[in-house]
Scaffold this motif. Structure first.
Motif, PDB file in Angstrom:
ATOM      1  N   LEU A 186       0.840  -1.196   0.000  1.00  0.00           N
ATOM      2  CA  LEU A 186       0.000   0.000   0.000  1.00  0.00           C
ATOM      3  C   LEU A 186       0.873   1.242   0.000  1.00  0.00           C
ATOM      4  O   LEU A 186       1.696   1.443   0.900  1.00  0.00           O
ATOM      5  CB  LEU A 186      -0.911   0.010   1.232  1.00  0.00           C
ATOM      6  CG  LEU A 186      -1.686   1.306   1.488  1.00  0.00           C
ATOM      7  CD1 LEU A 186      -2.602   1.641   0.325  1.00  0.00           C
ATOM      8  CD2 LEU A 186      -2.469   1.211   2.796  1.00  0.00           C
ATOM      9  N   ILE A 187       0.683   2.092  -0.992  1.00  0.00           N
ATOM     10  CA  ILE A 187       1.313   3.402  -1.031  1.00  0.00           C
ATOM     11  C   ILE A 187       0.307   4.354  -0.409  1.00  0.00           C
ATOM     12  O   ILE A 187      -0.658   4.777  -1.046  1.00  0.00           O
ATOM     13  CB  ILE A 187       1.686   3.799  -2.478  1.00  0.00           C
ATOM     14  CG1 ILE A 187       2.462   2.641  -3.141  1.00  0.00           C
ATOM     15  CG2 ILE A 187       2.508   5.066  -2.480  1.00  0.00           C
ATOM     16  CD1 ILE A 187       3.698   2.194  -2.406  1.00  0.00           C
ATOM     17  N   HIS A 188       0.520   4.678   0.857  1.00  0.00           N
ATOM     18  CA  HIS A 188      -0.527   5.194   1.723  1.00  0.00           C
ATOM     19  C   HIS A 188      -0.517   6.708   1.858  1.00  0.00           C
ATOM     20  O   HIS A 188      -1.519   7.375   1.627  1.00  0.00           O
ATOM     21  CB  HIS A 188      -0.365   4.529   3.102  1.00  0.00           C
ATOM     22  CG  HIS A 188      -1.614   4.503   3.911  1.00  0.00           C
ATOM     23  ND1 HIS A 188      -1.679   3.893   5.151  1.00  0.00           N
ATOM     24  CD2 HIS A 188      -2.860   4.989   3.690  1.00  0.00           C
ATOM     25  CE1 HIS A 188      -2.895   4.012   5.642  1.00  0.00           C
ATOM     26  NE2 HIS A 188      -3.632   4.674   4.780  1.00  0.00           N
ATOM     27  N   VAL A 189       0.611   7.255   2.294  1.00  0.00           N
ATOM     28  CA  VAL A 189       0.700   8.700   2.511  1.00  0.00           C
ATOM     29  C   VAL A 189       1.998   9.220   1.905  1.00  0.00           C
ATOM     30  O   VAL A 189       3.033   8.561   1.973  1.00  0.00           O
ATOM     31  CB  VAL A 189       0.649   9.063   4.014  1.00  0.00           C
ATOM     32  CG1 VAL A 189      -0.730   8.795   4.570  1.00  0.00           C
ATOM     33  CG2 VAL A 189       1.704   8.308   4.810  1.00  0.00           C
ATOM     34  N   PRO A 190       1.965  10.402   1.302  1.00  0.00           N
ATOM     35  CA  PRO A 190       3.187  10.958   0.717  1.00  0.00           C
ATOM     36  C   PRO A 190       4.076  11.569   1.786  1.00  0.00           C
ATOM     37  O   PRO A 190       3.611  11.913   2.882  1.00  0.00           O
ATOM     38  CB  PRO A 190       2.656  12.035  -0.236  1.00  0.00           C
ATOM     39  CG  PRO A 190       1.366  12.460   0.381  1.00  0.00           C
ATOM     40  CD  PRO A 190       0.795  11.244   1.056  1.00  0.00           C
ATOM     41  N   PRO A 191       5.364  11.727   1.511  1.00  0.00           N
ATOM     42  CA  PRO A 191       6.247  12.412   2.455  1.00  0.00           C
ATOM     43  C   PRO A 191       5.882  13.888   2.516  1.00  0.00           C
ATOM     44  O   PRO A 191       5.221  14.427   1.622  1.00  0.00           O
ATOM     45  CB  PRO A 191       7.640  12.193   1.868  1.00  0.00           C
ATOM     46  CG  PRO A 191       7.394  12.037   0.394  1.00  0.00           C
ATOM     47  CD  PRO A 191       6.078  11.341   0.281  1.00  0.00           C
ATOM     48  N   GLU A 192       6.304  14.545   3.566  1.00  0.00           N
ATOM     49  CA  GLU A 192       5.975  15.967   3.724  1.00  0.00           C
ATOM     50  C   GLU A 192       6.745  16.836   2.747  1.00  0.00           C
ATOM     51  O   GLU A 192       6.324  17.948   2.440  1.00  0.00           O
ATOM     52  CB  GLU A 192       6.230  16.374   5.174  1.00  0.00           C
ATOM     53  CG  GLU A 192       5.316  15.624   6.145  1.00  0.00           C
ATOM     54  CD  GLU A 192       5.497  16.051   7.586  1.00  0.00           C
ATOM     55  OE1 GLU A 192       4.970  17.123   7.941  1.00  0.00           O
ATOM     56  OE2 GLU A 192       6.157  15.320   8.338  1.00  0.00           O
ATOM     57  N   THR A 193       7.878  16.348   2.239  1.00  0.00           N
ATOM     58  CA  THR A 193       8.642  17.049   1.204  1.00  0.00           C
ATOM     59  C   THR A 193       9.115  16.025   0.174  1.00  0.00           C
ATOM     60  O   THR A 193       9.151  14.823   0.456  1.00  0.00           O
ATOM     61  CB  THR A 193       9.861  17.775   1.799  1.00  0.00           C
ATOM     62  OG1 THR A 193      10.721  16.808   2.430  1.00  0.00           O
ATOM     63  CG2 THR A 193       9.440  18.818   2.823  1.00  0.00           C
ATOM     64  N   GLY A 194       9.483  16.505  -1.021  1.00  0.00           N
ATOM     65  CA  GLY A 194      10.018  15.609  -2.043  1.00  0.00           C
ATOM     66  C   GLY A 194       9.008  14.641  -2.618  1.00  0.00           C
ATOM     67  O   GLY A 194       9.330  13.500  -2.943  1.00  0.00           O
TER      68      GLY A 194
END
Length: 413
Positions: A186-194
């Motif tokens: 599962l690709i769940h949440v993106p990083p806060e940057t990049g």
């Protein structure tokens, strides 16, 4: 731990009798009105050979066999399939639960260090042995509730090493449990940057590694305002397809952004949540082969509107039900209770709920060999406490399931 009472050879054969009613949908995914069409055999018998159903019918017509087992006059239904769980995590969200009940907005919880990112931090810090130890009783609880096949997602790792560690934990758990576990990246949440670089690395590094090690059978993406865009989701799932992995989506949990339409366009195995889906999404799903998986535990726990399962079935869609077992939005450890909630919150009939939790849930995982008690299907089935199968979705607060059989063998719970 759930385990078989006595492992049998491939030639093992047993005739099960003492079945007041054997109730099953037809094999394969069922759509629209067909979800209500169950086969009911009174005073039934079930012949199992080599872990598969060999014959089903009235006891008086049963073939002769040297080995019989009397189930004592109770109802029998197929083993349940839970097509959507996040059973591997560390930490807890109890502070979030209390804060939400006090009216604290989710954005403020995140600012305090809570929310999903607290689970990501705790899970990323946990060694695989700890993840296995934590997840095992959760999966045992699902097995006791009647789930004989369970999908388990990663998604709380964020960094690639942690995501892979979660999937390796699922592989270790499979060696400890008799029920079938289906691992999903599962690709769940993106990083806060990049963010753009992260999506590119998922496609070029993480998915190839997971596919190369055989750690997952599918890739899922959370397509939502606070998560991944439709374009990012398409890129990730296209990469998954390039590595012969199935594709699935979380979509329309809070906003209808086009995730359902993308799922239908890609021919995804399933699109899950759908609490924010409206008429356009219902029409799209009814015209597609993608399974619409609803998760009533989220409605109960978060107070979200219920996914429009009634309208989906009436439009001709294929609907499944899952627990969405997770620490933040659905701490639901019971597959049968998920069906009971779908009847009460999503408007399903008991027959539709049974179909949604068996053959349709299996189809949401790309499986056609289970969920029905018919010749050639896996002999995964449940013996209830009651002679009436409807107790499976009627009973609240106590388990209607007496015995769980996997491949025709009772597992100890």
């Amino acid at each position: 731990m759930p385990r078989r009472d006595s492992p049998g050879p491939e030639s093992w054969e047993t005739l099960f009798t003492g079945i007041s009613h054997l109730v099953t949908p037809a094999p394969g995914p069922q759509r629209g009105p067909a979800m209500r069409e169950l086969t009911v055999v009174e005073d039934a018998a079930l012949l199992v050979q080599g872990g598969l159903v060999a014959w089903v019918g009235p006891r008086r017509d049963a073939p002769r066999t040297p080995s019989t087992r009397d189930l004592g006059g109770v109802a029998v239904v197929p083993g349940l399939v839970d097509p959507h769980t996040h059973a591997v995590w560390a930490g807890d969200r109890l502070a979030d639960f209390e804060a939400r009940l006090a009216g604290v907005p989710y954005e403020e919880m995140l600012a305090r260090g809570g929310g999903i990112r607290s689970t990501v931090r705790a899970t990323a810090a946990a060694p695989m042995e700890e993840l296995v130890q934590l997840a095992r009783p959760r999966l045992e609880a699902l097995a006791r509730s009647g789930a004989t096949t369970v999908e388990v997602k990663s998604g709380y790792g964020l960094d690639f090493e942690a995501e892979v560690r979660m999937l390796r934990a699922v592989r270790e758990l499979q060696s400890l449990l008799s029920v079938t576990l289906l691992p999903t990246l599962l690709i769940h949440v993106p990083p806060e940057t990049g963010r753009a670089a992260y999506v590119q690395a998922v496609c070029a590094e993480l998915i190839p590694q997971v596919a190369g090690e055989g750690l997952a059978v599918a890739v899922d993406v959370f397509c939502e305002r606070e998560a991944f865009t439709v374009g990012e989701t398409r890129a990730i799932l296209s990469a998954a397809r390039g590595h012969d992995l199935g594709v699935k989506l979380h979509a329309d949990q809070f906003h209808a952004l086009g995730g359902v339409e993308l799922a239908c366009d890609l021919g995804a195995l399933s699109v899950d949540h759908l609490e924010a889906s409206g008429p356009a999404q219902i029409v799209a799903l009814a015209a597609s082969e993608t399974v619409a998986t609803v998760l009533p535990g989220v409605t109960l726990h978060l107070g979200l509107p219920a996914a429009p399962a009634r309208a989906l079935i009436d439009a001709g869609a294929c609907v499944a039900v899952g627990t969405d077992l997770n620490p933040g939005s659905s701490p639901l450890f019971n597959a049968g209770l998920a069906l009971a909630l779908a009847v009460r919150l999503n408007g399903l009939t008991p027959a539709e709920a049974l179909t949604a939790g068996t053959v349709n849930a299996a189809a949401a995982l790309g499986l056609r060999d289970r969920g029905a008690l018919a010749a050639g299907q896996r002999a995964d089935f449940l013996a209830l406490h009651s002679p009436d199968w409807r107790d499976l979705v009627y009973t609240l607060g106590a388990s209607p399931v007496r015995d769980v059989f996997v491949g025709g063998e009772r597992i100890s719970l």
